[in-house]
Design a protein around this motif. Sequence first.
Motif, mmCIF file in Angstrom:
data_model
loop_
_atom_site.group_PDB
_atom_site.id
_atom_site.type_symbol
_atom_site.label_atom_id
_atom_site.label_comp_id
_atom_site.label_asym_id
_atom_site.label_seq_id
_atom_site.Cartn_x
_atom_site.Cartn_y
_atom_site.Cartn_z
ATOM 1 N N UNK B 225 0.879 -1.090 -0.222
ATOM 2 C CA UNK B 225 0.075 0.018 -0.141
ATOM 3 C C UNK B 225 0.804 1.264 0.013
ATOM 4 N N UNK B 226 2.213 1.188 0.610
ATOM 5 C CA UNK B 226 3.082 2.262 0.534
ATOM 6 C C UNK B 226 3.379 2.512 -0.875
ATOM 7 N N UNK B 227 3.658 1.621 -1.417
ATOM 8 C CA UNK B 227 4.087 1.682 -2.797
ATOM 9 C C UNK B 227 2.952 2.292 -3.794
ATOM 10 N N UNK B 228 1.726 1.968 -3.607
ATOM 11 C CA UNK B 228 0.839 2.629 -4.215
ATOM 12 C C UNK B 228 0.636 4.074 -3.954
ATOM 13 N N UNK B 229 0.922 4.481 -2.695
ATOM 14 C CA UNK B 229 0.725 5.895 -2.323
ATOM 15 C C UNK B 229 2.166 6.584 -3.103
ATOM 16 N N UNK B 230 3.378 6.030 -3.115
ATOM 17 C CA UNK B 230 4.369 6.345 -3.721
ATOM 18 C C UNK B 230 4.160 6.943 -5.243
ATOM 19 N N UNK B 231 3.289 5.947 -5.598
ATOM 20 C CA UNK B 231 3.006 5.948 -7.201
ATOM 21 C C UNK B 231 2.098 7.481 -7.438
ATOM 22 N N UNK B 232 0.990 7.718 -6.220
ATOM 23 C CA UNK B 232 0.085 8.675 -6.609
ATOM 24 C C UNK B 232 1.096 10.108 -6.404
ATOM 25 N N UNK B 233 1.900 10.032 -5.350
ATOM 26 C CA UNK B 233 3.029 10.982 -5.170
ATOM 27 C C UNK B 233 3.740 11.208 -6.430
ATOM 28 N N UNK B 234 4.502 10.112 -6.886
ATOM 29 C CA UNK B 234 5.134 10.420 -8.086
ATOM 30 C C UNK B 234 4.354 11.151 -9.357
ATOM 31 N N UNK B 235 2.835 10.711 -9.618
ATOM 32 C CA UNK B 235 2.223 11.315 -10.629
ATOM 33 C C UNK B 235 2.014 12.816 -10.242
ATOM 34 N N UNK B 236 1.820 13.032 -9.016
ATOM 35 C CA UNK B 236 1.314 14.418 -8.657
ATOM 36 C C UNK B 236 2.491 15.373 -8.712
ATOM 37 N N UNK B 237 3.769 14.916 -8.236
ATOM 38 C CA UNK B 237 4.901 15.681 -8.471
ATOM 39 C C UNK B 237 5.408 16.007 -9.845
ATOM 40 N N UNK B 238 5.323 15.037 -10.556
ATOM 41 C CA UNK B 238 5.557 15.009 -11.926
ATOM 42 C C UNK B 238 4.583 16.101 -12.691
ATOM 43 N N UNK B 239 3.207 16.190 -12.383
ATOM 44 C CA UNK B 239 2.437 17.263 -12.720
ATOM 45 C C UNK B 239 2.844 18.549 -12.452
ATOM 46 N N UNK B 240 3.299 18.821 -11.482
ATOM 47 C CA UNK B 240 3.616 20.101 -10.951
ATOM 48 C C UNK B 240 5.269 20.510 -11.216
ATOM 49 N N UNK B 241 5.747 19.630 -11.917
ATOM 50 C CA UNK B 241 7.090 19.472 -12.374
ATOM 51 C C UNK B 241 8.450 19.613 -11.421
ATOM 52 N N UNK B 242 8.016 18.834 -10.082
ATOM 53 C CA UNK B 242 8.794 19.015 -9.197
ATOM 54 C C UNK B 242 9.524 17.302 -9.662
ATOM 55 N N UNK B 243 10.457 17.294 -10.414
ATOM 56 C CA UNK B 243 10.810 15.721 -11.189
ATOM 57 C C UNK B 243 11.862 15.030 -10.219
ATOM 58 N N UNK B 244 12.661 15.802 -9.592
ATOM 59 C CA UNK B 244 13.382 14.844 -8.359
ATOM 60 C C UNK B 244 12.508 14.188 -7.438
ATOM 61 N N UNK B 245 11.419 14.911 -6.869
ATOM 62 C CA UNK B 245 10.627 14.321 -5.868
ATOM 63 C C UNK B 245 9.683 13.073 -6.532
ATOM 64 N N UNK B 246 9.444 13.333 -7.670
ATOM 65 C CA UNK B 246 8.546 12.441 -8.450
ATOM 66 C C UNK B 246 9.375 11.178 -8.780
ATOM 67 N N UNK B 247 10.617 11.296 -9.129
ATOM 68 C CA UNK B 247 11.463 10.084 -9.427
ATOM 69 C C UNK B 247 11.852 9.589 -8.106
ATOM 70 N N UNK B 248 12.059 10.052 -7.151
ATOM 71 C CA UNK B 248 12.296 9.625 -5.812
ATOM 72 C C UNK B 248 11.363 8.517 -5.094
ATOM 73 N N UNK B 249 9.873 9.305 -5.354
ATOM 74 C CA UNK B 249 8.724 8.427 -5.088
ATOM 75 C C UNK B 249 8.483 7.196 -5.919
#
Lengths: 45, 423
Positions: B225-249
Amino acid sequence: MKKILAGLSLGALLVTGFAFADAPTDLSMDREPSVFSINQATVEL
Amino acid sequence: MEIGSFIKLQRTKQEKTLGELAEGVVSISYLSKIENSKTQASPEIIKLLCNRLGIQIDNREEELIKEKLNDWFSMLFEVNNKEEIIKAYEEIQEILDRNLSENLLLFEIHKIRYYLILGEYDEAAKKINELKGLSNNFDSLQQFYWYKFRGNYYTALSDYSHAMQMYKKSEEKSGYLEYDLEEIEIADLNYTIAVTHSKLRNTLEAIEYANKALDIYMKLYNFLRCAQCHNILGISYRRIKMYDKAIKNYNLALHLGKLNNNRQLIQLTNQNLGYLYSTKGNSIEAIKHYTEVIYDKSIQPVERLATVSSLVREYYTIKNYEETRKIVNYGQELIEEISDIESCRIFYYVIYTYHYLLTEEYDKFEALVKQDFLPYLQKHEDYASVIIYSKLLANHYEKIHKYKDASKYYKEANFAYEQIINI
């Protein structure tokens, strides 16, 4: 963005979908995990 | 559930008429009043009617029922085998058919989720309609699930706005249930709201709720379930162009997926990482992640086909026509494998659009994009894709000096841009 509901029967549902994502129905390339966490891969009805 | 409704439910299940059940106990009209809660029958009469239906009205089996229900409820929220869920359901149904349990309503409400998991959407809708008449009398816990599962129903129909309305009502009810709800229930609702916000492109809210869910799942060591949350965070940070955070997630999601050897989760993350690199213009990395997905046989063909569509576009964009050709061929093979063509129509259009371009069958290319693909995308309000394929068609017309047609499709692309801005 509205999405179509692919006419999924039980059978179709069992053969589609990441276990953790909804079956893709559009060209959106972000794929959210599913709210139905279920291990479909292990099921053979 | 009121005793009258319960008696009616069991009588109709056993295909008994009012007369058959009433005979020798009460009049037919009186039984009808009992069933419709228009009168309160004496305990003796209720006992006689229940005996005739083979129902126990003592609570000898209540503890057993509670235990079995709790097990079944958790099966509906975690990774489980469907056969086991169906088996447990049938067992509980059988016990509840012969017992009047205080947990009956909760069981009936959970059936909505059960049917959705099985893909039986019509049954879920029927159950919702059946329970609507009783919902005014639901207690807070019942209301919590009632709204949540109705939200799930809208999610299954891809109607995320209505889903969100329901989830918010469920969240409101959870506020009254501090001591009755386990943390994992709260986490699941937060996660569900995060996914729905993400679908609605409410990026900041998606981050907020994904983090709330993640905090609880981390505490519970629930890594999938943590991994599922990290995917949502990855998608969200990509959308606001915070790529490093997205990749980390995404990397955390990949790591957790690998730890649990969960191929589906790994490939879901690879698809998302591929798209992230694609939007950054890093085609090499995008292709690397997409390629991981498309040849993984543990992923269903329609999923692989979705990623194949992304990969075809990526290779075509960088003008690697040889690889585009190979991937288009592979996509055609996958289409052959999928019996339900409707479930992959959109990907069929993508694959054949590029197929006709590569084989220089321009008449077919124009016909497909103009008559089928673009109308399909417009119908489904997929404006981002309308832009891509209108421009592809316009470019083609420009190359062959059909400037009037080119201008028409550039205009269509512009119109789609405006729609996105309005959204």
